[in-house]
Motif scaffolding. Sequence first.
Motif, mmCIF file in Angstrom:
data_model
loop_
_atom_site.group_PDB
_atom_site.id
_atom_site.type_symbol
_atom_site.label_atom_id
_atom_site.label_comp_id
_atom_site.label_asym_id
_atom_site.label_seq_id
_atom_site.Cartn_x
_atom_site.Cartn_y
_atom_site.Cartn_z
ATOM 1 N N ALA A 42 8.667 -9.338 6.749
ATOM 2 C CA ALA A 42 8.068 -9.430 5.417
ATOM 3 C C ALA A 42 6.739 -8.669 5.367
ATOM 4 N N LEU A 43 5.939 -8.775 6.415
ATOM 5 C CA LEU A 43 4.677 -8.037 6.460
ATOM 6 C C LEU A 43 4.908 -6.533 6.466
ATOM 7 N N LEU A 44 5.886 -6.079 7.237
ATOM 8 C CA LEU A 44 6.186 -4.644 7.279
ATOM 9 C C LEU A 44 6.654 -4.136 5.917
ATOM 10 N N ILE A 45 7.519 -4.878 5.264
ATOM 11 C CA ILE A 45 7.992 -4.480 3.939
ATOM 12 C C ILE A 45 6.835 -4.488 2.940
ATOM 13 N N GLY A 46 5.963 -5.491 3.039
ATOM 14 C CA GLY A 46 4.795 -5.559 2.158
ATOM 15 C C GLY A 46 3.859 -4.382 2.360
ATOM 16 N N LEU A 47 3.634 -4.009 3.617
ATOM 17 C CA LEU A 47 2.776 -2.854 3.899
ATOM 18 C C LEU A 47 3.396 -1.557 3.389
ATOM 19 N N MET A 48 4.696 -1.406 3.568
ATOM 20 C CA MET A 48 5.370 -0.217 3.054
ATOM 21 C C MET A 48 5.288 -0.156 1.532
ATOM 22 N N ASP A 49 5.451 -1.299 0.875
ATOM 23 C CA ASP A 49 5.358 -1.340 -0.589
ATOM 24 C C ASP A 49 3.948 -0.992 -1.050
ATOM 25 N N ALA A 51 1.705 0.822 0.580
ATOM 26 C CA ALA A 51 1.456 2.243 0.834
ATOM 27 C C ALA A 51 2.154 3.109 -0.215
ATOM 28 N N PHE A 52 3.380 2.767 -0.571
ATOM 29 C CA PHE A 52 4.105 3.545 -1.580
ATOM 30 C C PHE A 52 3.429 3.433 -2.937
ATOM 31 N N GLN A 53 3.012 2.219 -3.301
ATOM 32 C CA GLN A 53 2.360 2.035 -4.595
ATOM 33 C C GLN A 53 1.032 2.787 -4.641
ATOM 34 N N THR A 54 0.272 2.737 -3.567
ATOM 35 C CA THR A 54 -1.012 3.444 -3.518
ATOM 36 C C THR A 54 -0.800 4.954 -3.625
ATOM 37 N N SER A 55 0.204 5.451 -2.900
ATOM 38 C CA SER A 55 0.454 6.894 -2.972
ATOM 39 C C SER A 55 0.925 7.306 -4.370
ATOM 40 N N MET A 56 1.724 6.492 -5.012
ATOM 41 C CA MET A 56 2.170 6.796 -6.383
ATOM 42 C C MET A 56 1.006 6.731 -7.370
#
Length: 63
Positions: A42-49, A51-56
Amino acid sequence: MQKLKSFILESYDEMKNKVTWPKYSELQRNSVLVLVASLIFALLIGLMDYAFQTSMDLFYDAF
């Protein structure tokens, strides 16, 4: 009706005499392992989300 009764009796016999049930300590250890693995995932998925949101957000703010 006889088939249903036979099925239930055979299922009960199998669950009672043929199934190997884990000991409580083994069950507890495996439950903790699943809990820890789920939290890490869950932490890994949260971090990926995040990072993706920040980059977008950075991408769309550029235009």
